[in-house]
Design a protein around this motif. Structure first.
Motif, PDB file in Angstrom:
ATOM      1  N   GLN A 169       2.757  -7.752 -21.397  1.00  0.00           N
ATOM      2  CA  GLN A 169       1.588  -6.939 -21.732  1.00  0.00           C
ATOM      3  C   GLN A 169       2.023  -5.556 -22.209  1.00  0.00           C
ATOM      4  N   GLY A 170       3.057  -5.035 -21.599  1.00  0.00           N
ATOM      5  CA  GLY A 170       3.582  -3.733 -22.017  1.00  0.00           C
ATOM      6  C   GLY A 170       4.373  -3.786 -23.303  1.00  0.00           C
ATOM      7  N   ASN A 171       5.059  -4.926 -23.543  1.00  0.00           N
ATOM      8  CA  ASN A 171       5.884  -5.068 -24.747  1.00  0.00           C
ATOM      9  C   ASN A 171       6.003  -6.548 -25.084  1.00  0.00           C
ATOM     10  N   GLY A 172       5.144  -7.019 -25.962  1.00  0.00           N
ATOM     11  CA  GLY A 172       5.130  -8.424 -26.360  1.00  0.00           C
ATOM     12  C   GLY A 172       6.336  -8.846 -27.180  1.00  0.00           C
ATOM     13  N   ARG A 173       7.185  -7.895 -27.546  1.00  0.00           N
ATOM     14  CA  ARG A 173       8.360  -8.213 -28.358  1.00  0.00           C
ATOM     15  C   ARG A 173       9.599  -8.514 -27.521  1.00  0.00           C
ATOM     16  N   LEU A 174       9.472  -8.471 -26.189  1.00  0.00           N
ATOM     17  CA  LEU A 174      10.632  -8.752 -25.349  1.00  0.00           C
ATOM     18  C   LEU A 174      11.140 -10.169 -25.589  1.00  0.00           C
ATOM     19  N   THR A 175      12.432 -10.305 -25.712  1.00  0.00           N
ATOM     20  CA  THR A 175      13.029 -11.637 -25.865  1.00  0.00           C
ATOM     21  C   THR A 175      13.140 -12.282 -24.492  1.00  0.00           C
ATOM     22  N   ASN A 176      13.387 -13.577 -24.475  1.00  0.00           N
ATOM     23  CA  ASN A 176      13.579 -14.273 -23.203  1.00  0.00           C
ATOM     24  C   ASN A 176      14.806 -13.729 -22.475  1.00  0.00           C
ATOM     25  N   GLN A 177      15.820 -13.347 -23.217  1.00  0.00           N
ATOM     26  CA  GLN A 177      17.022 -12.746 -22.629  1.00  0.00           C
ATOM     27  C   GLN A 177      16.658 -11.439 -21.913  1.00  0.00           C
ATOM     28  N   GLU A 178      15.885 -10.593 -22.592  1.00  0.00           N
ATOM     29  CA  GLU A 178      15.478  -9.321 -21.999  1.00  0.00           C
ATOM     30  C   GLU A 178      14.577  -9.535 -20.785  1.00  0.00           C
ATOM     31  N   LEU A 179      13.626 -10.470 -20.912  1.00  0.00           N
ATOM     32  CA  LEU A 179      12.750 -10.784 -19.778  1.00  0.00           C
ATOM     33  C   LEU A 179      13.556 -11.254 -18.575  1.00  0.00           C
TER      34      LEU A 179
ATOM     35  N   ARG B  65       9.035 -20.712 -18.667  1.00  0.00           N
ATOM     36  CA  ARG B  65       7.882 -20.083 -18.026  1.00  0.00           C
ATOM     37  C   ARG B  65       6.925 -19.479 -19.059  1.00  0.00           C
ATOM     38  N   ARG B  66       7.486 -18.815 -20.080  1.00  0.00           N
ATOM     39  CA  ARG B  66       6.634 -18.227 -21.122  1.00  0.00           C
ATOM     40  C   ARG B  66       5.846 -19.319 -21.834  1.00  0.00           C
ATOM     41  N   LEU B  67       6.500 -20.414 -22.164  1.00  0.00           N
ATOM     42  CA  LEU B  67       5.823 -21.525 -22.821  1.00  0.00           C
ATOM     43  C   LEU B  67       4.708 -22.084 -21.934  1.00  0.00           C
ATOM     44  N   ALA B  68       4.978 -22.239 -20.643  1.00  0.00           N
ATOM     45  CA  ALA B  68       3.967 -22.737 -19.718  1.00  0.00           C
ATOM     46  C   ALA B  68       2.790 -21.759 -19.614  1.00  0.00           C
ATOM     47  N   LEU B  69       3.079 -20.470 -19.612  1.00  0.00           N
ATOM     48  CA  LEU B  69       2.019 -19.460 -19.566  1.00  0.00           C
ATOM     49  C   LEU B  69       1.172 -19.489 -20.840  1.00  0.00           C
ATOM     50  N   GLU B  70       1.814 -19.720 -21.970  1.00  0.00           N
ATOM     51  CA  GLU B  70       1.085 -19.835 -23.234  1.00  0.00           C
ATOM     52  C   GLU B  70       0.214 -21.082 -23.231  1.00  0.00           C
ATOM     53  N   GLN B  71       0.772 -22.216 -22.806  1.00  0.00           N
ATOM     54  CA  GLN B  71       0.022 -23.475 -22.790  1.00  0.00           C
ATOM     55  C   GLN B  71      -1.154 -23.422 -21.819  1.00  0.00           C
ATOM     56  N   ALA B  72      -0.996 -22.689 -20.720  1.00  0.00           N
ATOM     57  CA  ALA B  72      -2.082 -22.540 -19.747  1.00  0.00           C
ATOM     58  C   ALA B  72      -3.079 -21.457 -20.184  1.00  0.00           C
ATOM     59  N   GLN B  73      -2.853 -20.875 -21.329  1.00  0.00           N
ATOM     60  CA  GLN B  73      -3.683 -19.824 -21.915  1.00  0.00           C
ATOM     61  C   GLN B  73      -3.773 -18.576 -21.048  1.00  0.00           C
ATOM     62  N   HIS B  74      -2.691 -18.292 -20.322  1.00  0.00           N
ATOM     63  CA  HIS B  74      -2.582 -17.008 -19.644  1.00  0.00           C
ATOM     64  C   HIS B  74      -2.086 -15.962 -20.635  1.00  0.00           C
ATOM     65  N   ILE B  75      -1.376 -16.400 -21.656  1.00  0.00           N
ATOM     66  CA  ILE B  75      -0.983 -15.556 -22.784  1.00  0.00           C
ATOM     67  C   ILE B  75      -1.792 -16.055 -23.969  1.00  0.00           C
ATOM     68  N   LEU B  76      -2.656 -15.184 -24.501  1.00  0.00           N
ATOM     69  CA  LEU B  76      -3.571 -15.596 -25.568  1.00  0.00           C
ATOM     70  C   LEU B  76      -3.008 -15.367 -26.953  1.00  0.00           C
ATOM     71  N   GLY B  77      -1.928 -14.611 -27.062  1.00  0.00           N
ATOM     72  CA  GLY B  77      -1.339 -14.374 -28.374  1.00  0.00           C
ATOM     73  C   GLY B  77      -0.474 -13.128 -28.353  1.00  0.00           C
ATOM     74  N   TYR B  78       0.204 -12.910 -29.455  1.00  0.00           N
ATOM     75  CA  TYR B  78       1.063 -11.743 -29.634  1.00  0.00           C
ATOM     76  C   TYR B  78       0.599 -11.056 -30.907  1.00  0.00           C
ATOM     77  N   HIS B  79       0.475  -9.750 -30.852  1.00  0.00           N
ATOM     78  CA  HIS B  79       0.028  -9.030 -32.030  1.00  0.00           C
ATOM     79  C   HIS B  79       0.482  -7.579 -31.962  1.00  0.00           C
ATOM     80  N   ALA B  80       0.412  -6.927 -33.098  1.00  0.00           N
ATOM     81  CA  ALA B  80       0.682  -5.496 -33.139  1.00  0.00           C
ATOM     82  C   ALA B  80      -0.627  -4.777 -32.854  1.00  0.00           C
ATOM     83  N   ARG B  81      -0.607  -3.829 -31.962  1.00  0.00           N
ATOM     84  CA  ARG B  81      -1.796  -3.031 -31.652  1.00  0.00           C
ATOM     85  C   ARG B  81      -1.775  -1.818 -32.565  1.00  0.00           C
ATOM     86  N   LEU B  82      -2.658  -1.796 -33.527  1.00  0.00           N
ATOM     87  CA  LEU B  82      -2.676  -0.739 -34.533  1.00  0.00           C
ATOM     88  C   LEU B  82      -3.637   0.364 -34.141  1.00  0.00           C
ATOM     89  N   ALA B  83      -3.282   1.568 -34.470  1.00  0.00           N
ATOM     90  CA  ALA B  83      -4.204   2.687 -34.303  1.00  0.00           C
ATOM     91  C   ALA B  83      -5.286   2.544 -35.362  1.00  0.00           C
TER      92      ALA B  83
END
Length: 161
Positions: free
Chosen positions: A16-26, A40-58
């Motif tokens: 949530q703080g940085n969606g660009r973190l790699t699995n290595q960094e996580l 775990r990330r894949l399971a979280l995505e499939q369970a829809q706990h992670i809804l997507g990744y995007h750039a938050r623009l001003a």
């Protein structure tokens, strides 16, 4: 995945703080291997706990320097009336967030427009003229202090950070 454990919660918080973190960094941050984080990330995505990744623009980056919050009360709650209003939410790009709420208003909209004239056009030409809307109450955002769980620079400077 039905139950989230401490590792899952840490992964969600970090992403949530940085969606660009790699699995290595996580993995390094939570104490798991990169492959375990990947699973775990894949399971979280499939369970829809992670809804997507995007750039938050001003909004300013897109020329939308004015934010407004608009409370909307519908004429009635028939299926047709609600569906017609929901179609407006889909079609109008200036509406960037929409929430169905309890209380006096049926919906709360966060809108981004170029200027006060744009806000006026959105209110008078689109929302007020829409056949399903009974009442609107608008507030102009003076300062963005915290969005998506992150403090904005304005609040940090006020807090001396």
């Amino acid at each position: 995945m039905t139950t989230l454990d401490d590792f899952d919660l840490q992964i969600l918080s970090l992403l949530q703080g940085n969606g660009r973190l790699t699995n290595q960094e996580l993995g390094a941050l939570v104490g798991l291997s990169a492959s375990q984080c990947s699973r775990r990330r894949l399971a979280l995505e499939q369970a829809q706990h992670i809804l997507g990744y995007h750039a938050r623009l001003a909004p300013e980056a897109l020329g939308m320097t004015m934010l407004g919050l608009i409370e909307v009360r519908l004429l009635n709650h028939t299926r047709e009336c609600v569906e017609r209003f929901l179609q407006v939410l889909v079609e109008v790009d200036a509406i960037i967030d929409a929430y169905q709420t309890t209380g006096d208003a049926d919906y709360l909209l966060k809108v981004a427009v170029a200027d006060l004239a744009g806000l006026s056009r959105l209110i008078s030409d689109i929302l007020a003229r829409h056949g399903s809307v009974a009442h609107l109450k608008t507030a102009v955002v003076l300062n963005r202090l915290k969005e998506n769980g992150s403090p904005m620079p304005a609040i940090l400077s006020l807090c001396g950070r």
